[in-house]
Write a protein that holds these residues in place. Structure first.
Motif, mmCIF file in Angstrom:
data_model
loop_
_atom_site.group_PDB
_atom_site.id
_atom_site.type_symbol
_atom_site.label_atom_id
_atom_site.label_comp_id
_atom_site.label_asym_id
_atom_site.label_seq_id
_atom_site.Cartn_x
_atom_site.Cartn_y
_atom_site.Cartn_z
ATOM 1 N N LEU A 139 18.605 28.990 -22.195
ATOM 2 C CA LEU A 139 19.850 28.575 -22.856
ATOM 3 C C LEU A 139 19.568 27.843 -24.167
ATOM 4 C CD1 LEU A 139 21.809 27.483 -19.672
ATOM 5 C CD2 LEU A 139 22.401 29.386 -21.196
ATOM 6 N N VAL A 140 18.529 27.025 -24.193
ATOM 7 C CA VAL A 140 18.154 26.329 -25.435
ATOM 8 C C VAL A 140 17.654 27.341 -26.469
ATOM 9 C CG1 VAL A 140 16.508 24.695 -26.464
ATOM 10 C CG2 VAL A 140 17.710 24.102 -24.343
ATOM 11 N N ASP A 141 16.792 28.252 -26.035
ATOM 12 C CA ASP A 141 16.254 29.259 -26.956
ATOM 13 C C ASP A 141 17.351 30.160 -27.532
ATOM 14 O OD1 ASP A 141 13.726 28.246 -26.518
ATOM 15 O OD2 ASP A 141 13.096 29.877 -25.179
ATOM 16 N N ALA A 142 18.407 30.385 -26.756
ATOM 17 C CA ALA A 142 19.523 31.215 -27.225
ATOM 18 C C ALA A 142 20.508 30.414 -28.081
ATOM 19 C CB ALA A 142 20.254 31.829 -26.029
ATOM 20 N N GLY A 143 20.286 29.105 -28.196
ATOM 21 C CA GLY A 143 21.164 28.272 -29.024
ATOM 22 C C GLY A 143 22.430 27.826 -28.331
ATOM 23 N N VAL A 144 22.507 27.967 -27.013
ATOM 24 C CA VAL A 144 23.708 27.587 -26.269
ATOM 25 C C VAL A 144 23.702 26.095 -25.945
ATOM 26 C CG1 VAL A 144 25.009 27.975 -24.130
ATOM 27 C CG2 VAL A 144 23.931 29.900 -25.318
ATOM 28 N N LEU A 145 22.524 25.542 -25.682
ATOM 29 C CA LEU A 145 22.377 24.117 -25.384
ATOM 30 C C LEU A 145 21.391 23.482 -26.354
ATOM 31 C CD1 LEU A 145 21.990 24.067 -21.472
ATOM 32 C CD2 LEU A 145 24.052 23.591 -22.797
ATOM 33 N N HIS A 146 21.566 22.174 -26.570
ATOM 34 C CA HIS A 146 20.596 21.361 -27.299
ATOM 35 C C HIS A 146 19.786 20.590 -26.260
ATOM 36 C CE1 HIS A 146 22.344 21.979 -31.248
ATOM 37 N NE2 HIS A 146 23.525 21.615 -30.795
#
Length: 116
Positions: free
Chosen positions: A82-89
């Motif tokens: 999710l972080v790598d996809a830009g959905v979460l920080h």
């Protein structure tokens, strides 16, 4: 202390393009597919929902393990996607990672999926 965060996507003409406005080029299609693929997994969608529903929209990884009923390594794997996809920080604080929504990515998805 090391802080790791995903930078917002650069502003471009495609940031405000809707699905019905014009066809995506190959690069835009790959970007959206990566993000949508990350969200298409039930566990990852649930993790995003848990982070969003948390007071202050920031959640420690340790607080996400029990609600999804998976082990810490599996939850960490899903959070990384999710972080790598830009959905979460992600922000590291000592040994713990804290997660918050990447509102700009979710807004971009919402705009894209909205009719023109």
């Amino acid at each position: 202390m090391t802080t790791e965060q995903t930078l917002p996507a650069p502003a471009s003409a495609s940031c405000c393009t809707t699905l019905t406005a014009e066809p995506l080029d190959a690069t835009e299609a790959q970007e959206f597919a990566r993000t949508l693929k990350a969200l298409a997994d039930p566990t990852r969608l649930r993790l995003v929902s848990l982070v969003a529903a948390n007071n202050g929209s920031e959640t420690c990884a340790c607080d996400l393990i029990d609600p999804v009923g998976l082990g810490q390594p599996t939850v960490s794997h899903h959070l990384k996607i999710l972080v790598d996809a830009g959905v979460l920080h992600r922000e590291k604080r000592g040994v713990w990672s804290y997660y918050s929504l990447a509102a700009e990515t979710l807004e971009r998805i919402a705009t894209f999926l909205s009719p023109a």
